[in-house]
Design a protein around this motif. Structure first.
Motif, short mmCIF file in Angstrom:
data_model
loop_
_atom_site.label_atom_id
_atom_site.label_comp_id
_atom_site.label_asym_id
_atom_site.label_seq_id
_atom_site.Cartn_x
_atom_site.Cartn_y
_atom_site.Cartn_z
N THR A 70 0.68 -1.03 -7.03
CA THR A 70 0.88 -2.35 -6.43
C THR A 70 2.20 -2.36 -5.68
OG1 THR A 70 1.85 -3.10 -8.51
CG2 THR A 70 -0.49 -3.58 -8.15
N GLU A 108 2.41 -0.49 0.86
CA GLU A 108 1.68 -0.90 2.05
C GLU A 108 0.92 0.28 2.64
OE1 GLU A 108 1.55 -3.99 3.08
OE2 GLU A 108 2.98 -4.74 1.59
N GLY A 109 -0.16 -0.03 3.33
CA GLY A 109 -0.85 0.97 4.13
C GLY A 109 -1.61 2.03 3.37
N PRO A 166 4.24 -6.35 -8.17
CA PRO A 166 4.54 -5.14 -7.40
C PRO A 166 5.30 -4.11 -8.25
CG PRO A 166 5.05 -7.10 -6.13
CD PRO A 166 4.76 -7.56 -7.52
N GLU A 172 -2.75 8.76 4.00
CA GLU A 172 -1.91 7.67 3.53
C GLU A 172 -1.67 7.76 2.03
OE1 GLU A 172 -4.24 6.09 7.12
OE2 GLU A 172 -4.65 7.33 5.34
N CYS A 186 1.89 8.53 -0.01
CA CYS A 186 2.33 7.59 -1.03
C CYS A 186 2.49 8.27 -2.38
CB CYS A 186 1.35 6.43 -1.13
SG CYS A 186 1.85 5.14 -2.28
#
Length: 269
Positions: A125, A128-129, A196, A219, A223
């Motif tokens: 959480t 982004e992306g 988050p 992506e 991450c």
């Protein structure tokens, strides 16, 4: 005692299974499946884990044998309810994709309950992306046209490269993704994203291992690399030939990594 259970959760229930037994070091394994499948995604790994571990797994709401949500819910709260139902004080959490995000959320919200983490192509959480640009718009168009198989094909091109990226070449992953689609739509407007975690990963204290799939979407790979760098002492493993379904692609390697994560947690206990 090896048993299925219907676990009460806030405004609903989830299906769960407990293999029973004490397990090595008294620490059970709790398997948390990805959003692109259900708990059956662990079927190739279970025979390799069950002889030496107490293994608990469950279907998130709307997935597999769990009813669709009818009210707002939280993945983190549901995990806590499963742990409580089986009287698990501390566990090693094994989380794949969506399940990895839930495992990390628990490690931050209730660190006393998390003895160790085995994170497989995990989500998180607050990042982004993690989906390709335009993916959800494409899903919306295909859903409006009633083309569920189009969504499966689109998803496999992104998450199922190791199996050829089509339902014809990869029927097992296709069945997992196809079965998950109703849960995607049922969760809309009901799933409350947990707090988050991406910017708090330095606070994780449980021994952690993170395995990324080298054939996963770019992506997610980026991450996952950043996540492993942020989690203190996290061991990063790169699974060649794996995409977003590591338990289907490399069950022996996954079982070995889970064993290693469990051993590290037991040693740190």
């Amino acid at each position: 005692m090896d048993a299925d259970a219907r676990v009460p959760v806030r405004d609903g229930e989830v299906w769960a299974h407990d293999s029973g037994g004490a397990g090595r070091g008294g620490l059970p394994l709790v398997l948390l499946h990805p959003g692109v499948g259900d708990s059956a995604v662990w079927d190739p790994v279970l025979p390799l884990l069950a002889p030496g571990h107490r293994v608990i797994r469950y279907d998130a709401r709307g997935h597999g044998r769990s009813p669709a949500p009818e009210a707002p819910y939280s993945q983190l709260e549901d995990l806590a309810a499963v742990l409580d139902r089986f009287r698990v004080g501390r566990a090693v959490l094994v989380g794949s994709s969506m399940g990895g995000a839930t495992a990390l959320g628990m490690a931050l919200a209730a660190p006393e309950r998390v003895a160790g983490l085995a994170l497989l192509v995990p989500g998180v959480t607050g990042a982004e992306g993690l989906t390709p640009p335009g993916f959800f718009e494409e899903v919306g168009r295909l859903a409006a046209a009633g083309d569920m198989e189009g969504i499966v094909r689109s998803g496999l091109r992104i998450w199922g490269r190791a199996g050829g990226g089509t339902p014809e070449s990869d029927p097992v992953a296709a069945a997992q993704l196809r079965g998950a689609l109703p849960a995607w739509f049922a969760a809309a407007g009901r799933l409350r994203e947990d707090a988050p975690a991406f910017d708090r990963l330095a606070e994780v204290r449980a021994p952690a291992l993170l395995a990324l799939g080298e054939l996963d979407q770019a992506e997610v790979v980026r991450c996952n690399e950043e996540m492993a760098a942020r989690i203190p002492g996290c061991r990063l493993v790169r699974l060649a030939g794996c995409d977003h379904y590591p338990s289907l692609r490399a069950p022996e390697a996954v079982a070995r990594l889970v064993d290693e994560a469990h051993a590290a947690a037991a040693a740190a206990a």
